[in-house]
Motif scaffolding. Structure first.
Motif, PDB file in Angstrom:
ATOM      1  N   SER A  32       1.208  -1.212  -0.046  1.00 45.26           N
ATOM      2  CA  SER A  32       0.080   0.139   0.051  1.00 45.26           C
ATOM      3  C   SER A  32       1.056   1.401  -0.213  1.00 45.26           C
ATOM      4  N   TYR A  92      -6.019   2.919   5.804  1.00 40.67           N
ATOM      5  CA  TYR A  92      -6.482   2.092   6.923  1.00 40.67           C
ATOM      6  C   TYR A  92      -5.157   1.164   6.951  1.00 40.67           C
ATOM      7  N   ASP A 128      -4.035  -2.477  10.528  1.00 36.95           N
ATOM      8  CA  ASP A 128      -3.982  -3.333  11.459  1.00 36.95           C
ATOM      9  C   ASP A 128      -3.102  -4.315  11.969  1.00 36.95           C
ATOM     10  N   VAL A 155      -8.484 -11.503   2.886  1.00 36.29           N
ATOM     11  CA  VAL A 155      -8.630 -10.047   3.687  1.00 36.29           C
ATOM     12  C   VAL A 155      -8.948  -9.587   2.560  1.00 36.29           C
ATOM     13  N   ARG A 173     -11.590  -8.747   0.712  1.00 36.50           N
ATOM     14  CA  ARG A 173     -12.745  -7.820   0.882  1.00 36.50           C
ATOM     15  C   ARG A 173     -11.911  -6.366   0.580  1.00 36.50           C
ATOM     16  N   SER A 174     -10.786  -6.487   2.129  1.00 38.44           N
ATOM     17  CA  SER A 174     -10.364  -4.636   2.060  1.00 38.44           C
ATOM     18  C   SER A 174     -10.930  -4.141   0.474  1.00 38.44           C
ATOM     19  N   GLU A 182     -13.807  -3.069  -0.254  1.00 40.94           N
ATOM     20  CA  GLU A 182     -15.036  -1.723   0.785  1.00 40.94           C
ATOM     21  C   GLU A 182     -14.126  -0.496   0.922  1.00 40.94           C
ATOM     22  N   VAL A 183     -12.945  -0.672   0.186  1.00 42.46           N
ATOM     23  CA  VAL A 183     -12.063   1.033   0.407  1.00 42.46           C
ATOM     24  C   VAL A 183     -12.496   1.506  -0.902  1.00 42.46           C
ATOM     25  N   THR A 240     -12.167  -8.568  -6.723  1.00 39.95           N
ATOM     26  CA  THR A 240     -12.706  -7.722  -6.391  1.00 39.95           C
ATOM     27  C   THR A 240     -13.500  -6.373  -7.268  1.00 39.95           C
ATOM     28  N   PHE A 294      -3.424  -2.911  -1.161  1.00 38.05           N
ATOM     29  CA  PHE A 294      -3.666  -3.769   0.155  1.00 38.05           C
ATOM     30  C   PHE A 294      -2.647  -4.319   0.503  1.00 38.05           C
ATOM     31  N   TRP A 303      -4.053  -1.037   3.939  1.00 38.57           N
ATOM     32  CA  TRP A 303      -4.886  -1.030   2.773  1.00 38.57           C
ATOM     33  C   TRP A 303      -5.383   0.632   2.815  1.00 38.57           C
TER      34      TRP A 303
END
Ligand code: UT7
Length: 325
Positions: free
Chosen positions: A113, A181, A183, A223, A226-227, A230-231, A262, A312, A318
């Motif tokens: 990222s 973001y 994590d 992950v 999904r990420s 969403e982003v 995606t 990501f 991400w």
């Protein structure tokens, strides 16, 4: 005031490594790699080159396209996890190489990222009035960070660099938004354990292969899809747009299956989605600026077009950006 892209550039090393070349190194096959990743070949840096050399050429090409001189650059932000040295920043090496004597320069470490983190950072400086012209670069030498005996990872990555030149302009065009973001709970699914303060250099560490990239691919895969979805949706929603408004989706290029999943979830067509992972593999922080440069030179980015980008990577990190070209 917006940060507008007025120049793009990229550099890919000449040496091509095909999947057939990899068949001679590890227990793999062209068919497995293409089916699971979409990658057909990747570029490998020359022995006498390093990350800063590729970044320098990409930056010079972006400046050339924009007709901007080195002394006009106010800041250089370089995304990399494979810099020339642990410190100082590879951005400082690039600054010296191009003669950008008025620029301050620093690296950003956000793995795949990284380019979007670097872009967001430069965009904030420009919008705050702290600089007018910024070079944002992604450059990686992953061939020197992978374990060439580990088939789970060595087939995925490649080397390369890309750059964009941002200019502060009173315009409707430019960077419209950045969403980032992280994590850190997922750190060990994708990381390079050594050598840093946690695992300083040691013979035992080399034997345990600590200085090489480690990844639990299928965990990362789930992950990532999904990420990224969403982003990307967040970027569109924040600006009041829908998928049909996007001229080009230029995502981080890690795996064709991630990109297809995606794109499908975002209801984007094949024509809207830019893909070059087949030619270069995953060049981490460099994939997006390389793809932007290629898309521009293929005539896919026209004034006023909406460009959506998302990435990501390790951290986990991400993010997404929406740009009006
Ligand atoms: O850029 C930052 C983020 N990184 C990513 O987004 C990467 C995300 N992950 C991926 O792209 C995919 O998970 C991989 C391409 C890494 C792996 O694909 P997969 O479909 O998830 O395969 P897998 O890891 O579940 O492995 C399936 C099988 C295993 O064998 P067994 O245990 O089923 O017997 C692996 O050992 O494939 C085997 N395998 C290989 N076989 C031939 C793993 N690598 C290879 C290989 N050649 N190179």
């Amino acid at each position: 005031m917006k940060a507008r892209i007025i120049g793009t550039g990229s550099y890919l090393p000449e040496k091509i490594m095909t999947n057939y070349d990899l068949e001679k190194l590890v227990d793999t096959s062209h068919e497995w790699i293409v089916t699971r990743t979409g990658i057909e070949e990747r570029r490998i840096i020359a022995d006498d080159q390093s990350t800063s050399d590729m970044a320098t050429i990409a930056a010079q090409r972006a400046m050339e396209m924009a007709g901007v001189k080195p002394a006009e650059i106010d800041l250089i932000v370089l995304a990399t996890i494979t810099g020339d040295y642990p410190w100082p920043a590879t951005a400082c090496v690039v600054q010296a190489n191009i003669g950008a004597k008025n620029a301050f320069a620093y690296d950003v470490s956000a793995a795949c990222s990284g380019f979007l983190y670097a872009l967001s950072s430069a965009n904030d400086f420009i919008r705050a009035g702290s600089g007018k012209k910024a070079l944002v670069i992604g450059a990686e030498t992953l061939s020197r960070a992978v374990d060439w005996t580990d088939r789970n990872t060595c087939v995925l990555f490649g080397d390369g660099a890309g750059a964009v030149l941002l200019d502060a302009q009173e315009s409707d065009s430019g960077v419209l938004s950045c969403h980032l973001y992280s994590d850190g709970n997922y750190l060990e699914l994708l990381y390079q354990p050594g050598f840093g303060a946690k695992h300083p250099p040691s013979v035992e560490g080399i034997e345990a292969k600590l200085p090489y990239l480690k990844m639990q691919g299928n965990e990362v895969f789930k992950v990532a899809v999904r990420s990224l979805t969403e982003v990307s949706k967040e970027a569109l929603k924040a600006n009041g747009f829908g998928s049909a408004d996007v001229a080009q989706f230029i995502p981080h290029q890690a795996n064709l299956r991630i990109l297809e999943a995606t794109t499908k979830r975002l209801k984007l067509t094949e024509k809207q989605s830019f893909i070059n992972v087949n030619k270069y593999g995953n060049t981490s922080g460099a994939t997006i600026p390389i793809a932007i440069d290629e898309a521009y030179h293929q005539g896919l980015l026209k004034e006023g077009d909406l460009i959506l980008s998302a990435a990501f990577g390790g951290g986990f990190t991400w993010g997404s950006t929406l740009i009006r070209w």
